[in-house]
Design a protein around this motif. Structure first.
Motif, short mmCIF file in Angstrom:
data_model
loop_
_atom_site.label_atom_id
_atom_site.label_comp_id
_atom_site.label_asym_id
_atom_site.label_seq_id
_atom_site.Cartn_x
_atom_site.Cartn_y
_atom_site.Cartn_z
N GLU A 102 0.84 -1.21 0.00
CA GLU A 102 0.00 0.00 0.00
C GLU A 102 0.87 1.25 0.00
N TRP A 103 1.87 1.28 0.88
CA TRP A 103 2.79 2.41 0.94
C TRP A 103 3.52 2.59 -0.38
N GLN A 104 4.03 1.51 -0.92
CA GLN A 104 4.78 1.56 -2.18
C GLN A 104 3.91 2.10 -3.31
N ASN A 105 2.70 1.60 -3.44
CA ASN A 105 1.79 2.06 -4.49
C ASN A 105 1.47 3.53 -4.35
N ASN A 106 1.19 3.95 -3.13
CA ASN A 106 0.79 5.35 -2.92
C ASN A 106 1.94 6.32 -3.14
N ILE A 107 3.12 6.00 -2.66
CA ILE A 107 4.25 6.90 -2.89
C ILE A 107 4.54 7.02 -4.38
N GLU A 108 4.47 5.90 -5.09
CA GLU A 108 4.69 5.93 -6.55
C GLU A 108 3.63 6.78 -7.24
N MET A 109 2.37 6.63 -6.83
CA MET A 109 1.27 7.37 -7.45
C MET A 109 1.38 8.87 -7.18
N TYR A 110 1.55 9.24 -5.92
CA TYR A 110 1.59 10.66 -5.58
C TYR A 110 2.86 11.33 -6.10
N ARG A 111 3.93 10.58 -6.18
CA ARG A 111 5.19 11.12 -6.73
C ARG A 111 4.97 11.63 -8.16
N LYS A 112 4.15 10.94 -8.91
CA LYS A 112 3.90 11.34 -10.30
C LYS A 112 3.12 12.65 -10.38
N LEU A 113 2.45 13.02 -9.29
CA LEU A 113 1.66 14.26 -9.28
C LEU A 113 2.45 15.47 -8.80
N ILE A 114 3.67 15.25 -8.31
CA ILE A 114 4.45 16.36 -7.75
C ILE A 114 4.66 17.49 -8.77
N PRO A 115 5.09 17.21 -10.00
CA PRO A 115 5.31 18.33 -10.94
C PRO A 115 4.06 19.19 -11.16
N ALA A 116 2.89 18.54 -11.32
CA ALA A 116 1.65 19.30 -11.56
C ALA A 116 1.22 20.06 -10.31
N ALA A 117 1.41 19.45 -9.14
CA ALA A 117 1.04 20.13 -7.90
C ALA A 117 1.91 21.37 -7.68
N VAL A 118 3.20 21.23 -7.93
CA VAL A 118 4.12 22.37 -7.77
C VAL A 118 3.82 23.45 -8.80
N ARG A 119 3.56 23.05 -10.03
CA ARG A 119 3.30 24.00 -11.11
C ARG A 119 2.02 24.82 -10.86
N THR A 120 0.98 24.15 -10.38
CA THR A 120 -0.31 24.82 -10.19
C THR A 120 -0.44 25.51 -8.83
N GLY A 121 0.37 25.07 -7.87
CA GLY A 121 0.23 25.62 -6.52
C GLY A 121 -1.00 25.10 -5.80
N VAL A 122 -1.59 24.01 -6.28
CA VAL A 122 -2.77 23.40 -5.66
C VAL A 122 -2.32 22.21 -4.82
N LYS A 123 -2.78 22.15 -3.59
CA LYS A 123 -2.32 21.10 -2.68
C LYS A 123 -3.08 19.80 -2.95
N VAL A 124 -2.34 18.71 -3.10
CA VAL A 124 -2.91 17.38 -3.27
C VAL A 124 -3.15 16.79 -1.88
N CYS A 125 -4.40 16.40 -1.60
CA CYS A 125 -4.75 15.96 -0.25
C CYS A 125 -5.11 14.48 -0.21
N LEU A 126 -4.44 13.74 0.68
CA LEU A 126 -4.79 12.36 0.94
C LEU A 126 -5.98 12.32 1.89
N GLU A 127 -6.77 11.26 1.79
CA GLU A 127 -7.95 11.12 2.65
C GLU A 127 -7.91 9.79 3.38
N ASN A 128 -8.39 9.78 4.63
CA ASN A 128 -8.50 8.52 5.38
C ASN A 128 -9.66 7.70 4.85
N LEU A 129 -9.37 6.43 4.50
CA LEU A 129 -10.35 5.56 3.89
C LEU A 129 -10.41 4.22 4.63
N PRO A 130 -11.59 3.79 5.07
CA PRO A 130 -11.70 2.46 5.66
C PRO A 130 -11.68 1.39 4.58
N THR A 131 -11.40 0.17 4.97
CA THR A 131 -11.36 -0.95 4.03
C THR A 131 -12.29 -2.05 4.53
#
Length: 308
Positions: free
Chosen positions: A134-163
């Protein structure tokens, strides 16, 4: 800050942005959580062998032109954007091409956020029974969004999700404050800026038996936005606060929620994610229910800002 906000599902009409924002203003709201996820059905994507054509295949210039009436209506009625909700889920197990396609759509959502002045986009993390995976998948996924988040100045927010597993609630993702802090601090260190934040979903935390006060107290400035709604403690009802009452009392510790926000000096928007009550309530009662939710928001705000 601490504007009273509500999710757009249930009252926003795509064909009438001006009338929709006039209505929500009349109900007492000052901001909205816009469901941009409604413009891409991930379920349809998953059922397809290849990614079908979608709204987000358009050039970003055309997408921004499409949302111009939305922006103009919000500005006309003095309504700001508290946050938006990205298409979910993003990580599609064993379908890397679909994950990349949804990430492309999420990047365009970040551009829409910048265009309308929305500071945050909620992007659901992946959920796995194996926490290391889970950690590996999420870090890989959010890492890909870093350039767009930095460029736009919009904060990417993680949410708590039950399973759920075999029909029972199990440990989900971001359900502990320690895990939230690890994600946010790791990602922001990699981005070298404050590009990631946390969206605390009160109803999801309530389902997992989370101590709301303790959880919030540990977050500090990582808390960016809220999904506020009520439930019976086991099911994700998304109903209005103070509407779930058992013989023993309230099912959600609203006092703990309020005091936790006060302790960390939270100054983001007070957003309500109450779409299911709008879906099932008779339409003649929608306005009165929205007015009630806005009044709850003002009550929360007064208590958060009250002196000890």
């Amino acid at each position: 800050m601490l504007k009273i906000s509500v999710q757009s599902a249930g009252w926003y009409k795509k064909e009438d942005p001006d009338g929709s924002f006039a209505f929500i203003k009349q109900c007492g709201f000052e901001a909205v959580d816009f469901n941009i996820d409604h413009y891409l059905s991930v379920k349809t994507l998953v059922k397809s062998e290849t990614a079908p054509a979608s709204f987000f295949d358009q050039p970003i210039e055309d997408i921004l032109a499409f949302f111009t009436p939305l922006k103009e209506a919000a500005e006309k009625h003095g309504i700001s954007f508290a946050q938006m909700h990205a298409p979910a889920p993003v990580w599609i197990e064993n379908r890397l091409e679909l994950t990349d396609y949804i990430l492309m759509a999420v990047e365009k959502c970040l551009e829409v956020c910048r265009f309308v002045g929305c500071p945050a986009l909620v992007v659901h993390p992946d959920r796995q029974r194996d926490k290391d995976l889970e950690w590996q998948n999420n870090i890989e996924m959010y890492r890909k969004l870093i350039p767009a988040a930095v460029r736009t100045g919009v904060k990417v927010c993680l949410e708590n999700l039950p399973t759920h597993f075999n029909g029972r609630l199990t440990d989900g993702v971001c359900n502990s404050a320690e895990e939230v802090c690890r994600y946010i601090d790791t990602l922001n260190a990699e981005a070298d800026c404050d590009a990631f934040g946390y969206c605390f979903d009160v109803g999801h935390a309530n389902m997992m038996g989370c101590n709301l006060y303790d959880h919030l107290s540990k977050l500090g400035p990582r808390l960016t936005c809220l999904h506020t709604h009520d439930n019976n403690g086991t099911s994700d009802w998304h109903t209005a606060p103070y509407t779930c009452v058992a013989p023993a009392g309230l099912q959600t510790d609203w006092d703990g929620f309020i005091l936790g926000l006060r302790r960390i000096n939270y100054r983001g928007d007070l957003n309500f994610e109450t779409f299911r009550i709008m879906r099932h309530l008779p339409k003649p009662l929608h306005e009165k229910m929205l007015c009630y939710i806005a009044e709850v928001g003002r009550y929360f705000r007064d208590r958060i800002l009250a002196q000890e």
